[in-house]
Scaffold this motif. Structure first.
Motif, PDB file in Angstrom:
ATOM      1  N   ILE C 115       0.833  -1.205   0.000  1.00 54.96           N
ATOM      2  CA  ILE C 115       0.000   0.000   0.000  1.00 54.96           C
ATOM      3  C   ILE C 115       0.862   1.248   0.000  1.00 54.96           C
ATOM      4  O   ILE C 115       0.652   2.179  -0.779  1.00 54.96           O
ATOM      5  CB  ILE C 115      -0.953  -0.008   1.222  1.00 54.96           C
ATOM      6  CG1 ILE C 115      -2.100  -0.988   0.959  1.00 54.96           C
ATOM      7  CG2 ILE C 115      -1.501   1.390   1.486  1.00 54.96           C
ATOM      8  CD1 ILE C 115      -3.083  -1.097   2.101  1.00 54.96           C
ATOM      9  N   VAL C 116       1.874   1.248   0.858  1.00 48.63           N
ATOM     10  CA  VAL C 116       2.755   2.417   0.940  1.00 48.63           C
ATOM     11  C   VAL C 116       3.458   2.646  -0.389  1.00 48.63           C
ATOM     12  O   VAL C 116       3.476   3.769  -0.918  1.00 48.63           O
ATOM     13  CB  VAL C 116       3.800   2.236   2.067  1.00 48.63           C
ATOM     14  CG1 VAL C 116       4.813   3.376   2.041  1.00 48.63           C
ATOM     15  CG2 VAL C 116       3.105   2.155   3.412  1.00 48.63           C
ATOM     16  N   ILE C 117       4.010   1.576  -0.945  1.00 44.00           N
ATOM     17  CA  ILE C 117       4.720   1.704  -2.225  1.00 44.00           C
ATOM     18  C   ILE C 117       3.791   2.268  -3.299  1.00 44.00           C
ATOM     19  O   ILE C 117       4.160   3.178  -4.060  1.00 44.00           O
ATOM     20  CB  ILE C 117       5.240   0.315  -2.694  1.00 44.00           C
ATOM     21  CG1 ILE C 117       6.158  -0.301  -1.635  1.00 44.00           C
ATOM     22  CG2 ILE C 117       5.943   0.438  -4.034  1.00 44.00           C
ATOM     23  CD1 ILE C 117       7.537   0.248  -1.580  1.00 44.00           C
ATOM     24  N   VAL C 119       1.139   4.131  -2.910  1.00 42.17           N
ATOM     25  CA  VAL C 119       0.861   5.550  -2.675  1.00 42.17           C
ATOM     26  C   VAL C 119       2.003   6.395  -3.220  1.00 42.17           C
ATOM     27  O   VAL C 119       1.798   7.412  -3.886  1.00 42.17           O
ATOM     28  CB  VAL C 119       0.668   5.824  -1.165  1.00 42.17           C
ATOM     29  CG1 VAL C 119       0.703   7.314  -0.876  1.00 42.17           C
ATOM     30  CG2 VAL C 119      -0.638   5.219  -0.684  1.00 42.17           C
ATOM     31  N   ILE C 120       3.234   5.943  -2.966  1.00 45.39           N
ATOM     32  CA  ILE C 120       4.398   6.705  -3.404  1.00 45.39           C
ATOM     33  C   ILE C 120       4.518   6.705  -4.925  1.00 45.39           C
ATOM     34  O   ILE C 120       4.765   7.734  -5.547  1.00 45.39           O
ATOM     35  CB  ILE C 120       5.689   6.126  -2.774  1.00 45.39           C
ATOM     36  CG1 ILE C 120       5.663   6.358  -1.262  1.00 45.39           C
ATOM     37  CG2 ILE C 120       6.911   6.749  -3.398  1.00 45.39           C
ATOM     38  CD1 ILE C 120       6.879   5.805  -0.560  1.00 45.39           C
TER      39      ILE C 120
END
Lengths: 125, 125, 125, 125
Positions: C115-117, C119-120
């Motif tokens: 998820i973080v990746i 978003v980035i």
DNA sequence: GTGGTCTAGACCACT
DNA sequence: GTGGTCTAGACCACA
């Protein structure tokens, strides 16, 4: 805005929640309209601000209002409110329990059923 | 005898009451049959004897059982149980409140109605 | 110039700060170019002038803009902006906390990471 | 049980929530195990019982614990915790905002990205 | 002015 | 003992 039933078994903050939900769902509080401030409503209902706060917080959690510190609390678009399946399940349990209670009182299945239907039909009007 | 739902928000003694009412109304506990002793049931359900005591007292008050000092607690004749109109009214309020809650969740009148009917029909079986 | 999200829980002045930082860092507001006056921007966003004032003060403190008394507020040279290590540490804490929150929701380490990746990556475009 | 960081910007009740979530997700608080009582924990952390109550209530709402008045608060089965999509979206916004903040500090996209990755990798251990 | 958090202390029903 | 609700009154940041 509305009145509390101090004789009710429902807690105060739940009554506040239900009353405001009703105002929103019936369109009295249109989308984006400002709710009374925590202090205002607490004064109006002569209850503690913390109690109103608790109700407002729960209303936000359930998606009925949004709050912005320093600005106020506002009604959400009622068409965007999505039912929470877990909550529905809870309410189903409540209804089942109440229905059983009617039968435990000595009413037949049909009698109990008729009472429920009647209550619902009454609400329709 | 029956099971309790420890995760439920219903209080233990209410669950005990409802379960025993069900056993009586369905005839599993026939008229005059002896209920388990307070100690027995509390051990069986791994709950506090006071809690069972409280349930038995309430069942007696509502006319579902009678206690004979020193002998035990016995089921009443279910056909003799007469519905208490005040209790019916209370339950009607509960049902109305639950029905409104369904609508507040964003369900239409029809959708909420269908859920209630479904719950009742399910119970019939 | 930009829009505010009135339903967000981010405070208004923070939203103003972030939007202006973005305009400066993306070069839309080139070095030396004049920012709208406090009055102008507050009118434009229909917010209180004090709120804009507060945002401008903070932007100046962080070195993104400078004010020339009587003339206005101007964008600094973005290449001269040096990262503040303490601020970076703060943001790292925020990211860590958010990441943990994802895992607390029931997501696995891998799921949270993805998820973080995502978003980035999305931000890259 | 755990310690609070009184210098943190996080509110006390949020810290309590996060700490208990961590204890549950790491298995320190196994399914069904009893949490300290509201009064106990409040005494332990030297904070007000209402603050602990608030945290426990929120934990129940999110499905991490279940409470039974008169009995206590108990850890739920962590494998049954289902992520709330709305909450995920919120956290995604937080991460995006933090990531942008890094870039606003003057870091390049790559530098900011590396910091985030590093924070996550660190958490893996 | 607004909402948000916190403390102190009380009362209630349930176990 | 347990959690749940409520009051009274305080302080904070934000608008």
């Amino acid at each position: 805005m509305f009145q509390l039933d101090m004789t009710s078994h429902k807690s105060i903050y739940e009554q506040v929640i239900d009353n405001i939900k009703e105002l929103i769902m019936t369109g009295v509080l249109a989308q984006g309209s400002k709710l009374p401030s925590v202090r205002e409503l607490s004064k109006d209902l002569t209850i503690n601000p913390n109690t109103v706060q608790k109700a407002y917080r729960e209303l936000e959690r359930e998606g009925f209002v949004y709050t912005a510190a320093g600005r106020g609390t506002f009604a959400c678009d009622k068409s965007k409110i999505r039912p929470d399946p877990r909550r529905i399940e809870e309410i189903e349990k409540e209804i089942l329990s109440a229905f059983k209670s009617l039968q435990y009182l000595g009413l037949s299945y049909e009698e109990a059923r008729n009472i429920v239907i009647e209550v619902i039909e009454e609400e329709k009007k």
